[in-house]
Scaffold this active site. Structure first.
Site, PDB file in Angstrom:
ATOM      1  N   GLY B  12       0.858  -1.174   0.000  1.00 33.16           N
ATOM      2  CA  GLY B  12       0.000   0.000   0.000  1.00 33.16           C
ATOM      3  C   GLY B  12       0.893   1.222   0.000  1.00 33.16           C
ATOM      4  O   GLY B  12       2.094   1.083   0.079  1.00 33.16           O
ATOM      5  N   CYS B  13       0.375   2.432  -0.135  1.00 31.87           N
ATOM      6  CA  CYS B  13       1.284   3.571  -0.252  1.00 31.87           C
ATOM      7  C   CYS B  13       0.612   4.929  -0.245  1.00 31.87           C
ATOM      8  O   CYS B  13      -0.590   5.040  -0.213  1.00 31.87           O
ATOM      9  CB  CYS B  13       2.067   3.485  -1.566  1.00 31.87           C
ATOM     10  SG  CYS B  13       2.976   1.992  -1.776  1.00 31.87           S
ATOM     11  N   ALA B  14       1.462   5.966  -0.320  1.00 30.50           N
ATOM     12  CA  ALA B  14       1.014   7.334  -0.524  1.00 30.50           C
ATOM     13  C   ALA B  14       1.736   7.892  -1.741  1.00 30.50           C
ATOM     14  O   ALA B  14       2.918   7.599  -1.932  1.00 30.50           O
ATOM     15  CB  ALA B  14       1.366   8.176   0.690  1.00 30.50           C
ATOM     16  N   ASN B 209       0.197   3.487  -5.972  1.00 34.33           N
ATOM     17  CA  ASN B 209      -0.375   3.037  -4.712  1.00 34.33           C
ATOM     18  C   ASN B 209      -1.404   1.977  -5.045  1.00 34.33           C
ATOM     19  O   ASN B 209      -2.332   2.239  -5.811  1.00 34.33           O
ATOM     20  CB  ASN B 209      -1.037   4.224  -3.992  1.00 34.33           C
ATOM     21  CG  ASN B 209      -1.940   3.768  -2.860  1.00 34.33           C
ATOM     22  OD1 ASN B 209      -1.759   2.672  -2.329  1.00 34.33           O
ATOM     23  ND2 ASN B 209      -2.896   4.593  -2.509  1.00 34.33           N
TER      24      ASN B 209
END
Lengths: 502, 364
Positions: B12-14, B209
């Protein structure tokens, strides 16, 4: 000869307290198993004639009948089984080749059952097919290797040969008119048309009544070229060149003269009562370059309006053969595994020749990708697809679509008694006797086929949604979605999947 | 634990990006501030930035940014580069010590041009020549990894939180007309610097993301065309897909988006005939490059920035505009922190590509 006496494999058990001597069983059995003893007013059965098709059991109004496996036995022997001994007696008695039908029933590994499907948890949401679109539409055919634009820079969107559009990646595989009945063919044609998919004429031409289902029909050109003419080729959506069949790779076909009656003789374009013998090879294809010529002959004859399928049986070097076909101009390769059904095949060939479709598919898909030509062809597989999970696994291994034959016949009432070669199918499928054919009502038959495919489509969508995939093309060749269970390293490496837990 | 490249690693991410349509260049302070707001969307196992327009003095040369695990790997790689390329400049990429950033590899950059003779001999155009060299070094030279290879742009990434990575690389010293940033939340990684994002090939850089469910279908298809997905990350596969569709097939970015996040058939069927045929053709011809599962990506390329969500919009993405600037981020707060007075704020629909380009006539 007493040596040749073989105790029947199955026994007909009748609960006399339930039997009302209505004689339905007697009328329904084309094998004459049942008869009424008028003096005793009691029904008796001769189980030596029973093929275990369950027709009488299904229609008995008082549920008085059942068929059980006999407990009569030879002396137990793990090597010389009862079946092995009986086969020797039969051949010693007759000097003949043993005949059988439907797919290989032997206990070889079933790889479908040794693969498990993935599902999303936390890092990636699963998708609910009842709330979100879930797409199963598939196009079969050659994909362009390079896009082209016109002088204004607009994409040219026309394909060299048209693509087959399937609303679900399931088609009915080749079964000829002759090997199965008119009513069975009508059921398949109407179902394909309603489901927006395709059925396949098999080698036997196309009955004139069915030309109206042309846009959902794949016509077959096989080694006997029965029923092939201009109108036939033009009637359809695609043309299939049949090189081989999973149930009997390497050999041809033989429809006995007794089945070449009336419309079948007309449709096959051969005289009534003559045996229809399809040679083992196509006598104009002795090598891959000859195949290319036949592919293009058919394309020329139909002005490049019909995609061409080449169907082969899954054999040891299937990957190399498929690679040759992918370069032959064919649009689609159909591969039939060793469990694929048939109306008649020599038993030894059915049970011992060919390889499992799961392994064949995995190596063909890999080979085509290694050579960078997977886009040249679509890959369709058949040879015992039993349920929707098999289809999900097949697509994840790399198939574009599947052919179903046996499951389609089961939907029509086949009970897999494996006696098609006798021509006395009590369910009206593998027979040409009018009184038997009449038992299969195409109105009901086609609805059952539609039901089956629709049910499978629902299940496929549920499994796709579970994996977080909302379009079938994102599942195709997506082998990370599979894990093996109980497979050795070699099997895993051929299938190109990891073991469960890895 | 096995290194990236042996396991498919979801994360997951930004993400965040800033683009000046007027081509005005600005330093990395804003993008660091922006990505720092989304600290909780990363877990300290990877952060990075891509910057466009930072090397105007070398704009005709490919800028290779390379991680080395050892001096031997560096020597081997430099021998290779020297045999294929004219090298006009090379140096250690300047960094400063940051407590949170440890286990640094040796990080160098090179400004290079393929030697004309060798290029002609291989019958490849310049870009393809570079792609193959990058693939070669990354897969064949143990301990060397080229993580940036475009012209007049560069990627800066490390294991750590993105705001620390920005400080580490002294991004205040670079001026770009386009910045993108990434904070990573991998669910399973040994923490290898090469595995951080952006992922780049030539001047395309991708921050992403999501976790794509079509990964292996995409990977196995794209690998037919000479790409090696050696990292086994989604971002790498997406980068190669874009490179293939845009550079090799000659699709526009809009068309490439219609392949990657193709409209549903139902939508396609509702279009006018010409549009319908085009969309059907694109979707069918490149069916195996359809990406499913949640994703939001920012694709940086020379002169432009593309934002794209998956078809169902399973990941958040917000766009803000103010004068010549366009801001794109996973969360609105990380835009507001650098530009509180936006003229327009909106969320693009699932599958709708938003492409911003430099205004006409702007040279960078």
């Amino acid at each position: 000869m007493p040596i040749d006496f073989l105790y029947p494999n199955y026994e007909v058990v009748r609960d006399q307290s339930r039997c009302i001597t209505c004689r339905v069983c007697e009328r329904q059995c084309a094998n004459n198993v049942h008869h009424l003893d008028k003096e005793l007013n009691t029904m008796f059965s001769d189980e030596s004639k029973c093929v275990n098709c369950h027709r009488c059991v299904s229609l008995c109004p008082t549920r008085a009948l059942k068929i059980v496996k006999t407990d009569h036995t030879f002396k137990e022997n793990a090597n010389w089984t009862g079946e092995a001994i009986a086969d020797v007696y039969r051949q010693a008695g007759t000097g003949g080749v043993l005949l059988a039908s439907m797919g290989n029933p032997k206990p070889y590994p079933i790889y479908w059952d040794k693969m498990l499907i993935n599902a999303s948890q936390v890092t990636n949401p699963s998708i609910d097919p009842l709330r979100e679109p879930m797409e199963t539409k598939t196009f079969l055919g050659q994909k362009p290797s390079k896009i082209e634009r016109d002088e204004n820079g607009k994409l040219i969107t026309k394909y060299k040969t048209p693509q087959l559009e399937l609303s679900v990646p399931i088609m009915f595989s080749a079964m000829s008119y002759g090997s199965i009945s008119y009513n069975a063919h009508e059921s398949l044609a109407r179902a394909a048309s309603e489901l927006k998919t395709f059925y396949n004429t098999g080698e036997g031409g196309l009955h004139k009544d069915f030309y109206r289902y042309g846009k959902n029909t794949i016509v077959q050109v096989a080694s006997g070229r029965f029923g092939v003419h201009k109108g036939f080729l033009e009637s359809c959506a695609a043309i299939e060149i049949k090189i081989g069949q999973g149930a009997k790779p390497g050999i041809g076909g033989h429809l006995p003269g007794t089945k070449i009656v009336g419309d079948i003789s007309k449709t096959r374009m051969i005289p009534v009562g003559t045996d229809a013998i399809s040679p083992a090879p196509h006598h104009d294809i002795y090598s891959i370059e000859d195949l290319r010529q036949l592919v293009f002959s058919l394309k020329e004859a139909t002005e490049y309006k019909k995609p061409v399928i080449v169907k082969i049986a899954a054999v040891h070097n299937v990957a190399a053969i498929a690679s040759g076909i992918a370069r032959s101009g064919a649009d689609i390769i159909a591969i039939d595994g060793y469990r694929g059904g048939t109306g008649a095949a020599p038993t030894r060939i059915r049970d011992n020749v060919g390889i499992p479709i799961e392994l064949a598919l995995a190596s063909v898909d890999k080979r085509l990708r290694d050579e960078g030509i997977r886009g040249n062809v679509s890959v369709v597989i058949g040879g015992s697809i039993r349920n929707s999970a098999d289809i999900v696994k097949a697509i994840a291994l790399g198939a574009d679509a599947v052919y179903i034959g046996t499951s389609a016949l089961l939907a029509l009432g086949c009970h897999l008694c494996r006696s098609c070669q006798s021509g006395k199918c009590n369910w009206g499928i593998a027979t040409q006797r009018p009184e038997l054919v009449r038992r299969l009502n195409p109105e009901i038959g086609y609805k059952r086929l539609v039901n089956l495919v629709t049910a499978w489509e629902h299940e496929i969508k549920e499994m796709m949604g579970g994996m977080g995939i909302n379009s079938i093309e994102a599942l195709r060749g997506n082998r990370l979605m599979l894990r093996g269970i109980g497979l050795n390293e070699k099997e895993l490496s051929i299938l190109g999947i990891k073991h469960a837990g890895e | 634990m096995r290194l990236e490249g042996f396991e498919h690693i979801p994360s997951g991410c930004a993400i965040s990006g800033i683009f000046s349509k007027a081509g005005n260049r600005f330093n990395g302070e804003d993008i660091i501030k922006s990505i720092a707001v989304m600290h909780d969307r990363s877990n300290g196992l990877g952060g990075g930035f891509a910057a466009y327009g930072i090397y105007p003095q070398y704009k005709d040369f490919y800028a290779f940014h390379i991680f080395y695990d050892s001096v031997t790997a560096k020597e081997e790689t430099e021998n290779y580069i020297n045999s294929m390329y004219e090298v006009v400049s090379m140096e250690k990429i300047p960094t400063r010590k940051v407590k949170a950033i440890t286990d640094e590899p040796i990080i160098w950059r090179y400004f290079v041009k393929p030697m004309a003779v060798i290029e002609a001999e291989k019958q490849l155009d310049e870009d393809e020549f570079v792609v193959r060299s990058v693939m070669y070094v990354n897969s064949e030279i143990d301990g060397a990894y080229i993580f940036s290879s475009g012209k007049n742009m560069g990627v800066f990434k490390a294991v750590g939180f993105p705001e620390d990575v920005g400080v580490y690389y002294k991004l205040e010293d670079y001026e770009a007309y386009c910045w993108t940033a990434h904070g990573r939340y991998p669910t399973n990684t040994p923490g290898w610097w090469g595995g951080a994002h952006p992922f780049a090939m030539l001047d395309n850089s991708v921050v992403h993301n999501g976790e794509i469910s079509s990964y292996d279908a995409n990977r196995r298809y794209i690998e037919m065309f000479g790409y090696k997905c050696s990292l086994l990350t989604d971002t790498e596969a997406i980068t190669y897909i874009i490179d293939y569709l845009v550079r090799k097939q000659g699709l526009t970015h809009e068309e490439a988006a219609q392949v990657i996040a193709a409209p549903f058939w139902e939508t396609i069927d509702s279009k006018e005939p010409e549009e319908r045929e085009k969309l059907t053709y694109l979707r069918n011809s490149f069916a195996s490059l359809l990406v499913t599962g949640p994703f939001s990506i920012l694709l940086g390329f020379t002169g432009g920035l593309m934002a794209l969500n998956d078809r169902l919009k399973l990941r958040s993405m917000v766009i803000g505009e103010k004068q010549d600037k366009v801001y794109i981020a996973s969360e609105e707060d990380s835009i507001r922190i650098i530009e509180p007075n936006l003229e327009r704020v909106y969320s693009p629909k699932g599958g709708e590509a938003v492409i911003v380009r430099l205004n006409e006539g702007v040279e960078v």
